[in-house]
Scaffold this active site. Structure first.
Site, short mmCIF file in Angstrom:
data_model
loop_
_atom_site.label_atom_id
_atom_site.label_comp_id
_atom_site.label_asym_id
_atom_site.label_seq_id
_atom_site.Cartn_x
_atom_site.Cartn_y
_atom_site.Cartn_z
N LEU A 49 0.84 -1.20 0.00
CA LEU A 49 0.00 0.00 0.00
C LEU A 49 0.88 1.25 0.00
O LEU A 49 1.91 1.29 0.66
CB LEU A 49 -0.92 0.02 1.22
CG LEU A 49 -1.88 -1.16 1.36
CD1 LEU A 49 -2.89 -0.87 2.45
CD2 LEU A 49 -2.59 -1.47 0.06
N GLY A 94 1.05 -5.25 1.19
CA GLY A 94 0.00 -5.32 0.17
C GLY A 94 0.46 -6.06 -1.09
O GLY A 94 -0.36 -6.68 -1.79
N ASN A 118 4.67 -7.57 6.48
CA ASN A 118 5.57 -6.93 7.45
C ASN A 118 4.92 -5.79 8.21
O ASN A 118 5.60 -4.96 8.81
CB ASN A 118 6.81 -6.40 6.71
CG ASN A 118 6.46 -5.36 5.67
OD1 ASN A 118 5.43 -5.47 5.02
ND2 ASN A 118 7.29 -4.36 5.50
N GLU A 119 3.56 -5.73 8.21
CA GLU A 119 2.86 -4.61 8.83
C GLU A 119 3.36 -4.31 10.24
O GLU A 119 3.52 -3.15 10.62
CB GLU A 119 1.34 -4.88 8.88
CG GLU A 119 0.60 -4.65 7.59
CD GLU A 119 0.76 -5.78 6.57
OE1 GLU A 119 1.53 -6.73 6.84
OE2 GLU A 119 0.14 -5.71 5.51
N1 CO8 Z 1 4.48 3.66 -0.13
C1 CO8 Z 1 4.90 4.88 -0.53
N2 CO8 Z 1 6.18 5.13 -0.94
C2 CO8 Z 1 7.04 4.09 -0.95
C3 CO8 Z 1 6.66 2.80 -0.55
C4 CO8 Z 1 5.30 2.59 -0.12
N3 CO8 Z 1 4.85 1.40 0.26
N4 CO8 Z 1 7.73 1.98 -0.66
C5 CO8 Z 1 8.75 2.74 -1.12
N5 CO8 Z 1 8.35 4.02 -1.30
C6 CO8 Z 1 9.12 5.15 -1.83
C7 CO8 Z 1 10.38 5.42 -0.99
O1 CO8 Z 1 10.09 6.26 0.12
C8 CO8 Z 1 11.25 6.10 -2.03
O2 CO8 Z 1 10.79 7.44 -2.19
P1 CO8 Z 1 11.82 8.64 -2.56
O3 CO8 Z 1 12.45 8.25 -3.87
O4 CO8 Z 1 10.96 9.84 -2.63
O5 CO8 Z 1 12.84 8.68 -1.42
C9 CO8 Z 1 10.91 5.37 -3.32
O6 CO8 Z 1 9.63 4.78 -3.12
C10 CO8 Z 1 11.90 4.27 -3.67
O7 CO8 Z 1 12.05 3.44 -2.54
P2 CO8 Z 1 13.46 2.80 -2.10
O8 CO8 Z 1 14.56 3.78 -2.32
O9 CO8 Z 1 13.31 2.24 -0.72
O10 CO8 Z 1 13.59 1.63 -3.20
P3 CO8 Z 1 14.41 0.27 -3.08
O11 CO8 Z 1 14.42 -0.30 -4.46
O12 CO8 Z 1 15.70 0.45 -2.36
O13 CO8 Z 1 13.51 -0.67 -2.14
C11 CO8 Z 1 11.42 -1.64 -1.38
C12 CO8 Z 1 12.23 -1.06 -2.55
C13 CO8 Z 1 12.06 -2.95 -0.93
C14 CO8 Z 1 10.02 -1.91 -1.87
C15 CO8 Z 1 11.45 -0.61 -0.23
O14 CO8 Z 1 11.09 0.66 -0.75
C16 CO8 Z 1 10.52 -0.93 0.90
O15 CO8 Z 1 10.80 -1.80 1.70
N6 CO8 Z 1 9.37 -0.20 0.96
C17 CO8 Z 1 8.44 -0.32 2.03
C18 CO8 Z 1 7.52 -1.42 1.78
C19 CO8 Z 1 6.55 -1.59 2.89
O16 CO8 Z 1 6.90 -1.76 4.04
N7 CO8 Z 1 5.27 -1.52 2.54
C20 CO8 Z 1 4.21 -1.68 3.50
C21 CO8 Z 1 3.06 -0.82 3.14
S1 CO8 Z 1 1.71 -1.10 4.27
C22 CO8 Z 1 0.70 -2.25 3.52
O17 CO8 Z 1 0.88 -2.59 2.39
C23 CO8 Z 1 -0.45 -2.86 4.28
C24 CO8 Z 1 -1.03 -1.98 5.29
C25 CO8 Z 1 -2.25 -2.57 5.91
C26 CO8 Z 1 -3.04 -1.50 6.64
C27 CO8 Z 1 -3.17 -1.80 8.06
C28 CO8 Z 1 -4.15 -0.89 8.78
C29 CO8 Z 1 -3.52 0.43 9.20
#
Ligand code: CO8
Length: 243
Positions: A49, A94, A118-119
């Site tokens: 998400l 997500g 990983n929430e």
């Molecule tokens: N949402 C918004 N922005 C994001 C997200 C995301 N999920 N993931 C990454 N970004 C952004 C980063 O902040 C970065 O932004 P900027 O360039 O402006 O600094 C850009 O995308 C690129 O990210 P990275 O530099 O980290 O890219 P990498 O290639 O090094 O890594 C990953 C990619 C592995 C995907 C890494 O970005 C990561 O681990 N992201 C987080 C993923 C995560 O933890 N997602 C969980 C989302 S929560 C969800 O899906 C369920 C929630 C359920 C709701 C519960 C009730 C409240």
């Protein structure tokens, strides 16, 4: 279907809406019996998400966003089509839910790619229907441990746990996905579809019955200052890790 929303295929309201409409169109097209879901973004299947949709927005926005997340899952988990996830990159939260909602998961055998719900690591809680979908794939014990720890499993571990069905070299991923699709499509649709419904209906019905309540819960939860703080800190951590 190829996700192409750089940099990380995060599931924004716009992405979710387009994805659901795309699925609906395929579902209504009698010529389409199956869909392979993969990513056009190198190294990332989907980052889950879009966290910015859950930070500093209005209550109305949170409601609209959460309804779109529900809609996507109801369509995908309840699809009559054969759904195969060709996971060609990292797939947290997500992103993992999308893979879990398919009938079969094939992942590129790269230990740098990880997948999981990983929430808990973000200080948030996976909703009951994320949990149900996970339990239905890996069983209660593995889901319980993995959810509490907010684990992201490297591809080989994900396969050992049954979170993905098989690993293949990345260059063979689409070929393998097509072979799996052919195997599943060799069966008569009606028998396969009724069986799928039998296996998934209880979990789908549970969200349908509690949909409005689930939206309210999400809004209350995500609006809390403590949760907003956790999400902001997590975004900061992502940015710091980068620099
Ligand atoms: N949402 C918004 N922005 C994001 C997200 C995301 N999920 N993931 C990454 N970004 C952004 C980063 O902040 C970065 O932004 P900027 O360039 O402006 O600094 C850009 O995308 C690129 O990210 P990275 O530099 O980290 O890219 P990498 O290639 O090094 O890594 C990953 C990619 C592995 C995907 C890494 O970005 C990561 O681990 N992201 C987080 C993923 C995560 O933890 N997602 C969980 C989302 S929560 C969800 O899906 C369920 C929630 C359920 C709701 C519960 C009730 C409240």
């Amino acid at each position: 279907m190829k996700f192409k929303s750089p940099p990380v295929n995060s599931l924004s309201l716009e992405f979710l809406t387009e994805f659901s409409i795309g699925l609906e169109k395929l579902e209504n097209n009698r010529a389409c019996r199956g869909v392979i879901i993969t990513s056009a973004v190198p190294k990332i299947f989907s980052s889950g998400l879009d966290i910015t949709e859950m930070c500093g927005k209005s209550v109305e926005h949170y409601g609209e966003f959460w309804r779109a997340v529900q809609e996507m899952w109801l369509r995908l988990y309840g699809s009559n089509m054969v759904t195969v996830a060709a996971v060609n990159g990292s797939s947290p939260a997500g992103g993992c839910l999308i893979a879990l909602s398919c009938d079969y998961r094939i992942m590129a055998e790269n230990p740098k790619f990880s997948i999981g719900l990983n929430e808990a690591q973000l200080g948030i809680v996976a909703p009951f229907w994320f949990k149900d979908t996970f339990v239905n794939v890996v069983g209660h014990r593995i889901a319980e441990r993995s959810l509490q720890l907010g684990s992201l499993h490297p591809a080989p571990e994900a396969q050992r746990l049954g979170l993905v069905d098989e690993l293949v070299p990345e260059e063979k991923l689409m070929e393998k996905a097509a072979a799996v699709m052919a195997q599943w499509l060799a069966l008569p649709d009606h028998a396969r579809q009724l069986t799928k419904t039998m296996m998934r209906k209880a979990v789908l019905d549970r969200l349908v019955a509690h949909r409005e309540e689930d939206i309210k819960n999400f809004i209350t939860f995500v609006s809390k200052e403590s949760i907003q703080k956790s999400l902001r800190m997590y975004m900061e951590m992502l940015k710091k890790r980068k620099s």
